[in-house]
Design an enzyme around this catalytic site. Structure first.
Site, PDB file in Angstrom:
ATOM      1  N   CYS A   2       0.833  -1.239  -0.014  1.00  0.00           N
ATOM      2  CA  CYS A   2       0.078   0.117   0.051  1.00  0.00           C
ATOM      3  C   CYS A   2       0.905   1.192   0.050  1.00  0.00           C
ATOM      4  CB  CYS A   2      -0.869  -0.076   1.124  1.00  0.00           C
ATOM      5  SG  CYS A   2      -1.964  -1.350   1.481  1.00  0.00           S
ATOM      6  N   ARG A  27       3.218   0.052  -5.308  1.00  0.00           N
ATOM      7  CA  ARG A  27       3.297  -0.599  -3.996  1.00  0.00           C
ATOM      8  C   ARG A  27       1.834  -1.352  -3.882  1.00  0.00           C
ATOM      9  NH1 ARG A  27       6.949   1.475  -0.190  1.00  0.00           N
ATOM     10  NH2 ARG A  27       5.497   0.652   1.328  1.00  0.00           N
ATOM     11  N   TRP A  74      -3.094  -2.456  -1.690  1.00  0.00           N
ATOM     12  CA  TRP A  74      -2.688  -4.023  -1.877  1.00  0.00           C
ATOM     13  C   TRP A  74      -3.448  -4.847  -0.748  1.00  0.00           C
ATOM     14  CZ3 TRP A  74      -0.338  -8.160   0.713  1.00  0.00           C
ATOM     15  CH2 TRP A  74       0.032  -9.330  -0.222  1.00  0.00           C
ATOM     16  N   ASN A 100      -0.986   1.635   5.780  1.00  0.00           N
ATOM     17  CA  ASN A 100      -0.436   0.442   5.157  1.00  0.00           C
ATOM     18  C   ASN A 100       0.278  -0.449   6.445  1.00  0.00           C
ATOM     19  OD1 ASN A 100       1.467  -0.872   3.668  1.00  0.00           O
ATOM     20  ND2 ASN A 100       3.161   0.615   3.777  1.00  0.00           N
ATOM     21  N   GLY A 101      -0.025  -1.751   6.312  1.00  0.00           N
ATOM     22  CA  GLY A 101       0.353  -2.727   7.399  1.00  0.00           C
ATOM     23  C   GLY A 101      -0.923  -3.416   7.688  1.00  0.00           C
ATOM     24  N   GLU A 483      14.988 -17.758 -11.166  1.00  0.00           N
ATOM     25  CA  GLU A 483      14.988 -16.404 -11.571  1.00  0.00           C
ATOM     26  C   GLU A 483      14.190 -16.347 -12.770  1.00  0.00           C
ATOM     27  OE1 GLU A 483      14.698 -13.809  -9.781  1.00  0.00           O
ATOM     28  OE2 GLU A 483      14.792 -12.201 -11.405  1.00  0.00           O
ATOM     29  N   LYS A 487      10.469 -14.917 -13.134  1.00  0.00           N
ATOM     30  CA  LYS A 487      10.116 -13.845 -14.059  1.00  0.00           C
ATOM     31  C   LYS A 487       8.966 -14.147 -15.037  1.00  0.00           C
ATOM     32  CE  LYS A 487      11.714 -11.248 -12.222  1.00  0.00           C
ATOM     33  NZ  LYS A 487      12.639 -10.960 -11.331  1.00  0.00           N
ATOM     34  N   GLU A 490       5.596 -14.490 -12.770  1.00  0.00           N
ATOM     35  CA  GLU A 490       4.765 -13.340 -12.188  1.00  0.00           C
ATOM     36  C   GLU A 490       4.236 -12.452 -13.091  1.00  0.00           C
ATOM     37  OE1 GLU A 490       7.250 -10.717  -9.661  1.00  0.00           O
ATOM     38  OE2 GLU A 490       9.096 -11.154 -10.768  1.00  0.00           O
ATOM     39  N   HIS A 506      14.633 -36.922 -11.132  1.00  0.00           N
ATOM     40  CA  HIS A 506      13.825 -37.382 -10.091  1.00  0.00           C
ATOM     41  C   HIS A 506      12.554 -37.001 -10.014  1.00  0.00           C
ATOM     42  CE1 HIS A 506      17.659 -38.821  -8.679  1.00  0.00           C
ATOM     43  NE2 HIS A 506      18.181 -37.621  -9.163  1.00  0.00           N
ATOM     44  N   LYS A 605       5.090  -4.023  -5.443  1.00  0.00           N
ATOM     45  CA  LYS A 605       6.533  -4.129  -5.486  1.00  0.00           C
ATOM     46  C   LYS A 605       7.041  -4.461  -4.307  1.00  0.00           C
ATOM     47  CE  LYS A 605      10.324  -3.247  -7.567  1.00  0.00           C
ATOM     48  NZ  LYS A 605      10.762  -4.086  -8.360  1.00  0.00           N
TER      49      LYS A 605
HETATM   50  O1  M6R Z   1      12.726  -5.441  -2.198  1.00  0.00           O
HETATM   51  P1  M6R Z   1      13.156  -6.748  -1.883  1.00  0.00           P
HETATM   52  O2  M6R Z   1      14.175  -7.222  -2.819  1.00  0.00           O
HETATM   53  O3  M6R Z   1      13.369  -7.394  -0.590  1.00  0.00           O
HETATM   54  O4  M6R Z   1      12.009  -7.694  -2.581  1.00  0.00           O
HETATM   55  C1  M6R Z   1      11.781  -8.965  -2.428  1.00  0.00           C
HETATM   56  C2  M6R Z   1      10.879  -9.716  -3.269  1.00  0.00           C
HETATM   57  O5  M6R Z   1       9.648  -9.044  -2.818  1.00  0.00           O
HETATM   58  C3  M6R Z   1      10.802  -9.448  -4.745  1.00  0.00           C
HETATM   59  O6  M6R Z   1      12.063  -9.820  -5.209  1.00  0.00           O
HETATM   60  C4  M6R Z   1       9.685  -9.941  -5.628  1.00  0.00           C
HETATM   61  O7  M6R Z   1      10.000 -11.369  -5.630  1.00  0.00           O
HETATM   62  C5  M6R Z   1       9.829  -9.472  -7.264  1.00  0.00           C
HETATM   63  N1  M6R Z   1       8.598  -9.298  -7.461  1.00  0.00           N
HETATM   64  C6  M6R Z   1      10.458 -10.500  -8.245  1.00  0.00           C
HETATM   65  O8  M6R Z   1      10.396 -10.184  -9.381  1.00  0.00           O
END
Ligand code: M6R
Length: 610
Positions: A2, A27, A74, A100-101, A483, A487, A490, A506, A605
């Site tokens: 948020c 956010r 969010w 936010n929280g 990774e 990507k 998501e 396996h 984010k």
């Molecule tokens: O701000 P941070 O690097 O701590 O965030 C960690 C994850 O939330 C962040 O890397 C998330 O997985 C991304 N959406 C990946 O692309």
């Protein structure tokens, strides 16, 4: 999650807030709202949807006022609906609040309030908080006191901005666990979850600490703890270039950030590599140098993409510095009473510097006596401020929800850290020189990959309709496979799994048929022959092979359906280069599927809640 904005000044508040929310939309973006004081009344506009939907509502209503608060959400408690959108008004109609929280004891507070006849219109914990403050205000008739008394009974995390109709000249912002920054302008104040929503107005800011509040009253402000002790907050100057948070001609922030990588990687290493001496200079680690030298082990903790770079870091530090490294998901680490020794060094990696689990893991380790370090992008973030020392990655604002440039810069910093530690222990100058010199060439090699993006786009278009993807790599390329899969899933919503290539036999091998694209990170290194065998196994089952390979490797052409070449580099630095085509592949697939690349569904984010 948020984003919060609060404004008190001389400008029309609705546009200030909407502009600020637009900057904070990374956010959270499932609903948005604003409350302003107009002629002694609240006008509240909110809706499920994006800030642009809110903007239409606001423009239509022609709001007039100079004090107000806004929110982009969010969802945690309650679905993303109009009712659950913030701001939330209390049952007396006097207190309005954005949050936010998570208020962890909201059920208890809600029951108490309900017993006294309070009715709720939303499912949120935030409305409960607004009503709780309102109930205390009814008794004490003092806005600031009511906020302080309420928050001293609240459990959980919050960054809040609150208004009270009886005190139209006052705005209160309080933080515990969720970031809040107070901007000090020319006869104006702006509160926001981060500086990106503030820099347009002023560069003078105060970062609030946990349990600290800013009370803005008329033309003055004071910062104090929620226990009423004044604090001596330092006013800082934010260095922030506005164009860095604009798209600059690219269709999406993600693409812009992918293309920024030659520059951002250069910024990560600039002034730090001492190639001629075979060493690196990491000024931020000066105060803890001896602790690092004495460490018997290093623990790295992080989430998401940052956790993947931590896995690369494990290889690099163990290889170059010969210190055992453990990599932990922050969310798991913090809850299992981890064994920590006072001579442990714990490194938190976080782009945002605000990820709640990473922060909590660092705090846990600090409490147990370890030295805690941060590898962070956002200057002024909570992790940057709470760690004993650290290294900034200097990647500039990353707005796309999918992390790209932060990953490559984090790995660059980890490679430098491995050299730094290695040189204190046993790494030879010659070996260090080789890697340092290779690091210097990385920006130009990233550029070479970007120059061939069209080929990756073609492959993306061929496979955009696949239901599943498998990503396989070995050694240092295993985290790259993870990774790549993250990507893709998501931002495209295609199911993708990353696996160590040898583990395929396996279990995952059962998935392989002619419809499954398998992305291999098959660069030239000392286990190249092994990965070739894994490719053969996939081919034998008719899987479609997309290989990320080293330039000049012709053998792979006979095995893979598609080959994407990356320039040759030291095998320890391959993850930096191999990540780039995978970022582009997922980007182009998502665009072809018409996904919201920068704001994928259900995500935000930075994850500032557990
Ligand atoms: O701000 P941070 O690097 O701590 O965030 C960690 C994850 O939330 C962040 O890397 C998330 O997985 C991304 N959406 C990946 O692309």
């Amino acid at each position: 999650m948020c984003g919060i904005v609060g404004y008190k000044g001389h400008q029309q508040v609705s546009s200030v807030i909407v502009n600020g929310l637009r900057r904070l939309e990374y956010r959270g973006y499932d609903s948005a709202g604003v409350a302003i004081i107009e002629n002694g009344h609240y006008v509240i506009k909110k809706c499920a949807g994006l800030v642009e939907d809110l903007e239409k509502l606001v423009n239509h209503s022609q709001l007039k006022g100079t004090v107000g608060i806004g929110h982009t959400r969010w969802a945690t408690h309650g679905a993303p609906t109009n009712e659950n959108a913030h701001p939330h008004l209390d049952y007396t109609g006097k207190i309005v609040l954005v949050h936010n929280g998570i208020i962890e004891n909201y059920q208890t507070l809600k029951k108490k309030l309900a017993k006294n006849g309070v009715e709720f219109v939303s499912q949120t914990d935030t409305e409960v908080l607004a009503c709780f403050i309102g109930s205390i205000y009814e008794k004490v008739q003092n806005f600031e006191l009511a906020v302080r008394l309420a928050l001293s009974e609240v459990e959980g995390t919050f960054g809040i901005a609150v208004l009270c109709l009886d005190e139209p000249d006052m705005m209160i912002a309080v933080r515990r666990g969720s970031p809040l920054v107070l901007g000090l302008g020319n006869n104006e104040f702006i509160i926001a979850s981060d500086a990106s929503a503030i820099v347009q107005h002023t560069r003078q800011v105060i970062y609030l600490n946990d349990n600290e509040m800013a009370v803005i009253d008329g033309d003055t402000y004071v910062t104090k703890t929620i226990y009423d002790q004044e604090t001596d907050s330092e006013i800082q100057e934010v260095e922030f270039e506005l164009e860095k948070i604009e798209k600059g001609g690219f269709d999406h922030f993600m693409l812009k950030e992918i293309y920024e990588q030659p520059e951002t990687f250069h910024n990560a290493i600039r002034g730090r590599l001492l190639s001629a001496e075979g060493n690196v200079k990491l000024g931020g680690l000066g105060p803890v140098r001896d602790k690092i030298r004495a460490a018997k082990r290093i623990i790295i903790t992080a989430c998401g993409t940052s956790w993947h770079s931590a896995l690369v870091g494990e290889y690099l530090i163990e290889q170059l510095a010969h210190i055992p490294v453990e990599v932990e998901y922050a969310s798991e680490f913090r809850y299992r009473n981890p064994i920590i020794y006072p001579d442990d060094v714990l490194i938190g990696i976080s782009q945002s510097g605000e990820t709640a689990d990473t922060l909590a893991a660092l705090r846990e380790a600090k409490q147990k006596g370890a030295t805690i370090l941060g590898i962070v992008n956002v200057v002024g973030s909570t992790i940057a401020r709470e760690t004993d020392a650290g290294v900034f990655i200097h990647a500039g604002p990353e707005i796309g929800v999918a992390s790209t440039k932060a990953f490559t810069s984090q790995v660059g910093v980890l490679a430098m850290l491995a050299i730094y530690i290695g040189r204190m222990i046993h790494l030879s100058q010659r070996e260090a020189k080789v890697i340092a010199q290779e690091l210097e060439k990385i920006p130009q090699k990233i550029q070479q990959i970007l120059d061939n993006a069209d080929k990756i786009k073609e492959i993306a278009l061929q496979y955009k309709d696949a239901q599943n993807f498998l990503y396989l790599g070995r050694g240092l390329n295993f985290p790259v496979a993870l990774e790549g899969a993250l990507k893709l899933k998501e931002i495209s919503y295609i199911h993708a799994e990353g696996y160590p290539a040898a583990e395929m036999k396996h279990g995952p091998i059962a998935l392989i048929d002619e419809n499954l694209p398998v992305v291999f990170i098959a660069t030239k290194d000392d286990i190249y022959d092994k990965i070739i065998s894994n490719i053969e196994e996939v081919r034998a089952r008719k899987g479609k092979v997309i290989a990320i390979a080293t330039e000049g490797d012709t053998q792979i052409l006979t095995l893979a359906d598609h080959v994407i070449y990356i320039p040759e580099t030291d095998s320890m630095l391959t993850p930096i280069l191999a990540a780039i085509p995978l970022q582009l592949l997922s980007y182009y697939i998502s665009v072809a599927l018409d996904r919201n690349v920068d704001k994928p569904r259900n995500l935000a984010k930075s994850v500032t809640v557990e």
